[in-house]
Motif scaffolding. Structure first.
Motif, short mmCIF file in Angstrom:
data_model
loop_
_atom_site.label_atom_id
_atom_site.label_comp_id
_atom_site.label_asym_id
_atom_site.label_seq_id
_atom_site.Cartn_x
_atom_site.Cartn_y
_atom_site.Cartn_z
N ASP A 283 0.83 -1.21 0.00
CA ASP A 283 0.00 0.00 0.00
C ASP A 283 0.86 1.26 0.00
N PHE A 284 1.97 1.22 0.74
CA PHE A 284 2.84 2.39 0.77
C PHE A 284 3.43 2.65 -0.61
N LEU A 285 3.87 1.60 -1.30
CA LEU A 285 4.46 1.78 -2.62
C LEU A 285 3.46 2.37 -3.61
N LEU A 286 2.17 2.10 -3.38
CA LEU A 286 1.13 2.62 -4.27
C LEU A 286 0.62 4.00 -3.83
N SER A 287 1.00 4.42 -2.63
CA SER A 287 0.54 5.70 -2.09
C SER A 287 1.31 6.86 -2.71
N PRO A 288 0.81 8.09 -2.56
CA PRO A 288 1.57 9.25 -3.09
C PRO A 288 2.99 9.31 -2.57
N GLY A 289 3.20 9.03 -1.27
CA GLY A 289 4.55 9.05 -0.71
C GLY A 289 5.44 8.00 -1.32
N GLY A 290 4.91 6.81 -1.49
CA GLY A 290 5.68 5.73 -2.10
C GLY A 290 5.99 6.01 -3.56
N GLN A 291 5.03 6.55 -4.29
CA GLN A 291 5.25 6.86 -5.69
C GLN A 291 6.30 7.97 -5.86
N ARG A 292 6.31 8.93 -4.93
CA ARG A 292 7.36 9.95 -4.97
C ARG A 292 8.73 9.33 -4.75
N ALA A 293 8.82 8.38 -3.82
CA ALA A 293 10.09 7.71 -3.56
C ALA A 293 10.53 6.90 -4.77
N LEU A 294 9.59 6.24 -5.45
CA LEU A 294 9.93 5.49 -6.66
C LEU A 294 10.36 6.43 -7.79
N ALA A 295 9.75 7.61 -7.84
CA ALA A 295 10.11 8.57 -8.88
C ALA A 295 11.54 9.08 -8.69
N GLU A 296 12.00 9.12 -7.45
CA GLU A 296 13.37 9.60 -7.19
C GLU A 296 14.41 8.76 -7.92
N THR A 297 14.13 7.48 -8.07
CA THR A 297 15.08 6.59 -8.75
C THR A 297 14.55 6.15 -10.12
N LYS A 298 13.65 6.95 -10.68
CA LYS A 298 13.16 6.79 -12.05
C LYS A 298 12.29 5.56 -12.27
N LEU A 299 11.84 4.89 -11.19
CA LEU A 299 10.89 3.79 -11.38
C LEU A 299 9.52 4.33 -11.79
N ILE A 300 9.30 5.59 -11.51
CA ILE A 300 8.16 6.30 -12.10
C ILE A 300 8.77 7.34 -13.03
N ASP A 301 8.68 7.11 -14.33
CA ASP A 301 9.27 8.03 -15.29
C ASP A 301 8.31 9.19 -15.53
N PRO A 302 8.81 10.43 -15.58
CA PRO A 302 7.91 11.58 -15.75
C PRO A 302 7.02 11.49 -16.98
#
Length: 348
Positions: A283-302
């Protein structure tokens, strides 16, 4: 009794197959003497996922996470063996070999979990409340800026075919891609290309004619392009390429303009009942906070975020939906034929 014997035989065969398999890396996050501990198995590099894991642990005092990094095929094998034995070895599994996860879910190897975070996902990124997509990562082409002239940079698959067409092409033996026999992710990208791209036949013919190289894994291929051993690489995971480009300005990245496959790493909770702490991590990984953390390392590409790219860019994306359509990529006969065809291409 026959069913029991067959189950036992399958479990013994799977156990012997994975007995020699070991994770590529192991790291423990959290306190040395934890109150609780869970095991995460994933294909994701430790350093790439570490910021998200550490952000989650900030909300969970006393929790430790054993992080095991696996190759996608080995992760599937050990997960399948765990399922057959009825004894999950992990509490949460996250794999880039998303077809493998869909197969495991289809084989009743996953627990059901419903939460506001999981139900908020688009329908293409969740299936049966047992598999969920946590990332958004394009499949890209990469090239060495110092060695590939600007006029040669391929913007589409058609451009890459044209580069490899001449008999004396300077790119002969200098184009790399995944060895799909070793990489579940590489297999998936190539398999989807074969269904999607009108250029697939021409591209594979060009690979064969020009001595393209099929090799191990993202890190090796990216290092090879950065160091000049290869000039161009095809179908590379964009998250890893973007990380490398931060440290090497000579590494160029292209989202193909004809279409761009977008991967969402698939997560599932092994066993009949979910581990509640592992479900909180999901749930954390899917939450806004988790998605921001994933974006830091490009796992969420802009470019893959909802509304994050131009209309033209978003229209060219092909999100790999998590669902039964991926089972085609796990069919034994189809995969065997596809692998045989691929080996023939690179044997030339």
């Amino acid at each position: 009794m026959i069913r029991a014997l067959l189950t036992l035989t399958l479990w013994l065969c799977l156990s012997s197959t994975v007995a020699a398999a070991e994770p590529e890396a192991v790291r423990t996050f959290g306190p040395d003497q934890p109150v609780r501990k869970i095991t995460l198995r994933t294909t994701t590099d430790v350093n790439i996922l570490a910021p998200a894991i550490e952000a989650f642990l900030d909300t969970q005092p006393g929790l430790a996470i054993r992080f095991e990094q696996w190759g996608s095929n080995d992760l599937y094998d050990i997960s399948e063996a765990d399922c057959a034995s009825g004894k999950p070895g992990a509490d949460l599994v996250i794999s880039s070999g998303v077809q493998h996860v869909v197969k495991l879910v289809n084989d009743n190897c996953a627990a059901t979990w419903v939460s506001p975070e999981t139900t908020a996902l688009p329908k293409d990124l969740r299936w049966r409340d047992q598999v969920w997509g946590i990332s958004r990562e394009p499949a890209v082409m990469i090239y060495n800026r110092a060695l590939v002239p600007p006029e040669d940079v391929p913007r589409t698959r058609f451009d890459l075919v044209d580069l490899l067409r001449p008999a004396q092409s300077p790119y002969t033996g200098k184009v790399a891609t995944y060895d799909i026999a070793d990489s579940g992710l590489g297999f998936l990208f190539a398999f989807l290309d074969s269904q999607e791209a009108s250029t697939f036949g021409a591209l594979t013919e060009a690979f064969a004619r020009s001595g393209a190289v099929a090799t191990c894994c993202s890190a090796e291929i990216i290092d090879g392009v950065a160091g000049g051993r290869y000039l161009i690489a095809y179908n590379i995971l964009g998250s890893y390429a973007a990380q490398a480009a931060r440290d090497n300005p000579d590494l160029g990245i292209i989202a193909p303009a004809d279409y761009t496959l977008v991967l969402s790493r698939a997560a599932y909770l092994p066993g009949r009942e979910p581990n509640p702490t592992a479900a909180k991590l999901l749930d954390f990984l899917l939450s806004p906070g988790g998605q921001r953390a994933l974006a830091e390392t490009k796992l969420i590409d802009p470019i893959t975020r909802d509304g994050g790219g131009s209309d033209e860019t978003l229209a060219l994306q092909r999100l790999i939906a998590l669902g039964p359509a991926l089972l085609v990529a796990t069919d034994t006969m189809k995969t065997a034929r596809f692998l045989e065809r691929w080996r023939d291409i690179f044997a030339q």
